[in-house]
Motif scaffolding. Sequence first.
Motif, PDB file in Angstrom:
ATOM      1  N   ARG A 178     -29.949  56.817 -35.455  1.00  0.00           N
ATOM      2  CA  ARG A 178     -28.806  57.534 -36.076  1.00  0.00           C
ATOM      3  C   ARG A 178     -29.272  58.762 -36.794  1.00  0.00           C
ATOM      4  O   ARG A 178     -30.301  58.873 -37.327  1.00  0.00           O
ATOM      5  N   ASP A 186     -21.957  47.068 -38.392  1.00  0.00           N
ATOM      6  CA  ASP A 186     -23.403  46.980 -38.192  1.00  0.00           C
ATOM      7  C   ASP A 186     -23.774  45.874 -37.209  1.00  0.00           C
ATOM      8  O   ASP A 186     -24.900  45.372 -37.242  1.00  0.00           O
ATOM      9  N   PRO A 225     -30.007  51.673 -35.709  1.00  0.00           N
ATOM     10  CA  PRO A 225     -30.249  52.353 -36.986  1.00  0.00           C
ATOM     11  C   PRO A 225     -31.321  53.440 -36.914  1.00  0.00           C
ATOM     12  O   PRO A 225     -31.152  54.505 -37.501  1.00  0.00           O
ATOM     13  N   ALA A 230     -29.647  45.686 -36.708  1.00  0.00           N
ATOM     14  CA  ALA A 230     -31.031  45.729 -37.208  1.00  0.00           C
ATOM     15  C   ALA A 230     -31.950  44.839 -36.378  1.00  0.00           C
ATOM     16  O   ALA A 230     -33.169  45.034 -36.374  1.00  0.00           O
TER      17      ALA A 230
END
Length: 119
Positions: A119, A9, A116, A33
């Motif tokens: 996706r 991530d 994110p 993020a």
Amino acid sequence: MALVRIDGDNLVVVIEGLGKLWALKGSLAIPLANVRGATADPGIATEPKGIRAPGSHLPGVITAGTFHQDGEKVFWDVRDPSKAVVVELADERYARLVLQVDDPRATVALIENALPERR
């Protein structure tokens, strides 16, 4: 030059060669993020950089390190502006990363496809 990869991530940026010396940094890891997006932007090299601290700047040769402008920090590692990619960040030490990469289009696609919300 910077190598950009996705590791879980995180967006990982590894500064190569003498760039580490000029930028005074070897790598960065940013949670995906906190990445807002990326664009190829060869024209950014002509824009004002702000105050260099710490880093290196020889106009037309190299821009590397941390630059402070309008209350924000921007990390630069660019020698060839035609290969510049700008990564916009939120809630991070840097507001954006300006990086020279081998293939700007592929790097932008890698980052954009890993975000994110995409996706």
